[in-house]
Design an enzyme around this catalytic site. Sequence first.
Site, PDB file in Angstrom:
ATOM      1  N   GLU A 101      -6.518   3.941  -5.690  1.00 11.78           N
ATOM      2  CA  GLU A 101      -7.866   4.001  -5.084  1.00 11.78           C
ATOM      3  C   GLU A 101      -8.205   5.229  -5.614  1.00 11.78           C
ATOM      4  O   GLU A 101      -7.672   6.090  -5.544  1.00 11.78           O
ATOM      5  CB  GLU A 101      -7.636   4.087  -3.541  1.00 11.78           C
ATOM      6  CG  GLU A 101      -8.972   3.835  -2.917  1.00 11.78           C
ATOM      7  CD  GLU A 101      -8.964   4.352  -1.370  1.00 11.78           C
ATOM      8  OE1 GLU A 101      -9.895   4.164  -0.652  1.00 11.78           O
ATOM      9  OE2 GLU A 101      -7.782   4.912  -1.095  1.00 11.78           O
TER      10      GLU A 101
ATOM     11  N   HIS B 203     -10.859  -3.265   3.812  1.00 10.80           N
ATOM     12  CA  HIS B 203     -10.730  -2.748   5.469  1.00 10.80           C
ATOM     13  C   HIS B 203     -11.622  -1.549   5.532  1.00 10.80           C
ATOM     14  O   HIS B 203     -11.662  -0.882   6.749  1.00 10.80           O
ATOM     15  CB  HIS B 203      -9.345  -2.380   5.534  1.00 10.80           C
ATOM     16  CG  HIS B 203      -8.906  -1.373   4.551  1.00 10.80           C
ATOM     17  ND1 HIS B 203      -8.806  -1.461   3.510  1.00 10.80           N
ATOM     18  CD2 HIS B 203      -8.766   0.041   4.993  1.00 10.80           C
ATOM     19  CE1 HIS B 203      -8.089  -0.400   3.067  1.00 10.80           C
ATOM     20  NE2 HIS B 203      -8.165   0.481   3.981  1.00 10.80           N
ATOM     21  N   ASP B 204     -12.198  -0.721   4.451  1.00 11.08           N
ATOM     22  CA  ASP B 204     -13.118   0.345   4.605  1.00 11.08           C
ATOM     23  C   ASP B 204     -14.446   0.084   4.427  1.00 11.08           C
ATOM     24  O   ASP B 204     -15.171   1.183   4.618  1.00 11.08           O
ATOM     25  CB  ASP B 204     -12.805   1.328   3.239  1.00 11.08           C
ATOM     26  CG  ASP B 204     -11.465   2.020   3.450  1.00 11.08           C
ATOM     27  OD1 ASP B 204     -10.745   2.165   4.701  1.00 11.08           O
ATOM     28  OD2 ASP B 204     -10.709   2.398   2.665  1.00 11.08           O
TER      29      ASP B 204
ATOM     30  N   ASP C 206       0.904  -1.126   0.075  1.00  7.92           N
ATOM     31  CA  ASP C 206       0.168   0.110   0.127  1.00  7.92           C
ATOM     32  C   ASP C 206       1.083   1.259   0.038  1.00  7.92           C
ATOM     33  O   ASP C 206       1.907   1.344   0.732  1.00  7.92           O
ATOM     34  CB  ASP C 206      -0.850   0.029   1.388  1.00  7.92           C
ATOM     35  CG  ASP C 206      -2.257   0.485   1.011  1.00  7.92           C
ATOM     36  OD1 ASP C 206      -2.330   1.448   0.322  1.00  7.92           O
ATOM     37  OD2 ASP C 206      -3.066  -0.242   1.240  1.00  7.92           O
TER      38      ASP C 206
ATOM     39  N   ASP D  59      -2.993   4.527  -2.553  1.00 10.88           N
ATOM     40  CA  ASP D  59      -4.280   5.203  -1.588  1.00 10.88           C
ATOM     41  C   ASP D  59      -4.830   6.525  -1.997  1.00 10.88           C
ATOM     42  O   ASP D  59      -3.885   7.449  -2.435  1.00 10.88           O
ATOM     43  CB  ASP D  59      -3.782   5.213  -0.321  1.00 10.88           C
ATOM     44  CG  ASP D  59      -4.767   5.690   0.896  1.00 10.88           C
ATOM     45  OD1 ASP D  59      -5.583   4.738   1.163  1.00 10.88           O
ATOM     46  OD2 ASP D  59      -4.698   6.656   1.403  1.00 10.88           O
TER      47      ASP D  59
END
Length: 571
Positions: A257, A329-330, A106, A202
């Site tokens: 993302e 995870h969000d 990430d 990200d």
Amino acid sequence: MTSRTEEGSEEKWYHRASLYQIWIRSFADGNGDGIGDLYGVYGKLDYIASLGVDAIWFSPIYPSPNADYGYDISDYRNIHPDYGDLDQFDRVLHRAHELGLKIIMDLVINHTSDEHPWFLESKKGEENPYRDYYIWRKKPNNWNSFFGGSAWEYEGTRDQYYLHLFARKQPDLNMDNPRVREEIKGIIRFWLDRGVDGFRMDVINFISKREGLPDGIPWIPAVNGVMHFKDGPHLREYLSEFRAVCREYGDIVQIGEGPLTSARTARSYIAGEHPVMDMMISFDHMMADCLFTEYLPKPFSLVSMKKAMTRWQMTMADGGWNSLYLENHDHPRIISRYGSESHWKESGKALAVSYLFQKGTPFVYQGQEIGMTNIRFRSIREYLDIASIENFERFFTGQPMHKRLNRIHHSSRDSARTPMQWDGSEYAGFSRTEPWFSVNPNYHAINVAIEEQDPDSILQFYRLCLALRKKSRTLLWGEYREYYPRDDRIFTYTRSLGKNHYLILCSLSRLPSFARIPEEYRGRTARLVLSDQEPLSRFAHLDPAHYEREKLPGVILFRPYEARVYQVRFG
Ligand code: GLC
């Protein structure tokens, strides 16, 4: 190894691949301190490989004060001491590669932690060499942050405000500063030199802000400045710089993302002569039961989920590529959202079918493959996610407590962050000691060990779906088409390549429903290659030639959450 895909663009390893996402703190505790770590990951690599995935994406594992659980990085070139060290990382990487698993890191470069040395320097004053690493202003504009409140924080030592689109402890980097971009390239090289295979970038579409940082729309209570930092003026330019570094190392995958980005804009980064990314993570299909954020719920609409998915499929059809996911995870757990906890097994499987056979690279989030569900806490004090706590304190404060808690239960990112449920022993086999975060009490019924034993479990179903996808050129490269978009119970889509077709039907309804067969398929001979309501052993061959033929009728009565995949040969 590259060959040509059916559309003529180059075939890369990540087109064929599926990814498993690890949020390390809750994956597996190897050293017995109650926190997931790289020792735990090492021990589970065989399990991950057994799923049939090809790569692991690690949510951030770098040193971080954990204001936003790793997405606030204080050192980009190291491993958080809770998770191990660089040597252990190398061991994991090496073993993963031996098992045929690539590693994707990430890359969080829109912001750092306020404890990163660059920020500690930058805030010292305008004489400091790091002064322009962040975005400082004498007077803030009116932007709000994603986590609530102003996006600006006053810093006494400089007598200025710094911008933070996320938490106060996540100051935004000034990407317009060439020195910052050089630092990022250094970080990219650092990890590529170690042997990693790609990056998930990200909130990458936020890194270039409009010059002068104009005010946003004053009356929007949430992220009102978004039009001034989303897909900003220099984004493509900066991304091509980072891309060039990755290209020096071969087929490095770059997954961006892109919150709030349209499919068309996403395509412009991926397709064409000079792509700057390989795929984007869309949010559109994750809003089928909420308005913009899960904190503002509305009843689940299959029609809107399908619409968003099909829009991305169609937009990317020519030269683009999709990432496919339902969990990360969000977001809260998908069975608790788009499926049904009372039809746990069927809905978990039907949801798998709804996305794994679309065109793109599928992602599976830890625990999704065993059908983990949302956690429900009795008090807000038990929640840890910064976004949930902010939401709770800021909005709907006049409502009764149970209603406010219910909103958190439905929306909290914490549901994706409870410890992985490995078996029925104490702490779900995640750790020998009390874990850092509560285990979901349903771990006795939902865990890997049980599902390894059950030939018809959600876990075995995921394995079969992933294997089926990978074995079929049609499921990898075939054209996507959706039928009956307004049907609010059944998702019907096809994948076709030449004469070979797959017809995918899946009910996301808790009621029995009629599944219509598209006209061109009616009366044709088909083979059922997968069903979520029959013994999986029936489909274990993964070879359509093995299955009995049947003639497709006009409609089929589907049980709740029934899903079927037919293979049909035309001509
Ligand atoms: C991304 C991450 C999320 C994080 C945010 C800020 O959306 O996935 O977890 O809170 O960026 O870094």
